[in-house]
Design a protein around this motif. Structure first.
Motif, PDB file in Angstrom:
ATOM      1  N   ASP A  20       1.888   6.293   3.175  1.00 45.68           N
ATOM      2  CA  ASP A  20       1.128   7.034   4.186  1.00 45.68           C
ATOM      3  C   ASP A  20      -0.239   6.399   4.442  1.00 45.68           C
ATOM      4  O   ASP A  20      -1.160   7.063   4.881  1.00 45.68           O
ATOM      5  N   CYS A  21      -0.329   5.121   4.170  1.00 46.31           N
ATOM      6  CA  CYS A  21      -1.587   4.414   4.389  1.00 46.31           C
ATOM      7  C   CYS A  21      -2.030   4.533   5.838  1.00 46.31           C
ATOM      8  O   CYS A  21      -1.280   4.193   6.751  1.00 46.31           O
TER       9      CYS A  21
ATOM     10  N   GLY B 226       0.827  -1.196   0.000  1.00 45.80           N
ATOM     11  CA  GLY B 226       0.000   0.000   0.000  1.00 45.80           C
ATOM     12  C   GLY B 226       0.857   1.240   0.000  1.00 45.80           C
ATOM     13  O   GLY B 226       2.084   1.172  -0.092  1.00 45.80           O
ATOM     14  N   ARG B 227       0.190   2.372   0.111  1.00 44.86           N
ATOM     15  CA  ARG B 227       0.909   3.636   0.122  1.00 44.86           C
ATOM     16  C   ARG B 227       1.739   3.775   1.384  1.00 44.86           C
ATOM     17  O   ARG B 227       1.404   3.214   2.424  1.00 44.86           O
TER      18      ARG B 227
ATOM     19  N   SER C   3      -4.087   2.803   7.516  1.00 48.82           N
ATOM     20  CA  SER C   3      -4.162   1.497   8.162  1.00 48.82           C
ATOM     21  C   SER C   3      -2.777   1.024   8.602  1.00 48.82           C
ATOM     22  O   SER C   3      -2.591   0.526   9.716  1.00 48.82           O
TER      23      SER C   3
ATOM     24  N   CYS D 200      -6.011   1.999   1.346  1.00 51.38           N
ATOM     25  CA  CYS D 200      -5.400   3.139   0.659  1.00 51.38           C
ATOM     26  C   CYS D 200      -5.366   2.952  -0.857  1.00 51.38           C
ATOM     27  O   CYS D 200      -5.094   3.903  -1.584  1.00 51.38           O
TER      28      CYS D 200
END
Ligand SMILES: [Zn+2]
Length: 97
Positions: A41-42, A38-39, A44, A78
């Protein structure tokens, strides 16, 4: 003036699922045990990191193609579009097996 370490290396996960050194930081983060990417800055992932149970399994990818090649799936939080696409692909491929 403090010289900046221009040649620091980053440890990224390669398409073969093995760690490799890179001169550029990864654009995506992942969870090794969850096989998720994922990103960086996710929300989660950041929540999990804040709980202190994530960092030891945190990996990084140069790009999305590398993450997919390594067998990781997109994060539903995200990357909802990628996740939806992955889910569709997986459902159609498992139906034929
Ligand atoms: Zn995420």
């Amino acid at each position: 003036m403090t010289p900046v370490a221009a040649h620091r290396t980053y440890t990224l996960l390669g398409p073969d699922g093995r760690l490799c050194r890179s001169g550029t930081p990864g654009t995506l983060g992942g969870h090794r045990r969850g096989r998720l990417y994922g990103r960086l800055d996710c929300p989660s992932a950041l929540r999990a990191i804040a709980r202190g149970h994530y960092t030891e399994h945190r990996v990084f990818f140069a790009d999305e193609a590398t993450a997919i090649a390594a067998g990781y799936r997109p994060c539903a939080v995200c990357l909802p579009d990628e996740y939806a696409r992955w889910k569709t692909t997986r459902e159609s491929s498992s139906a034929s097996s």
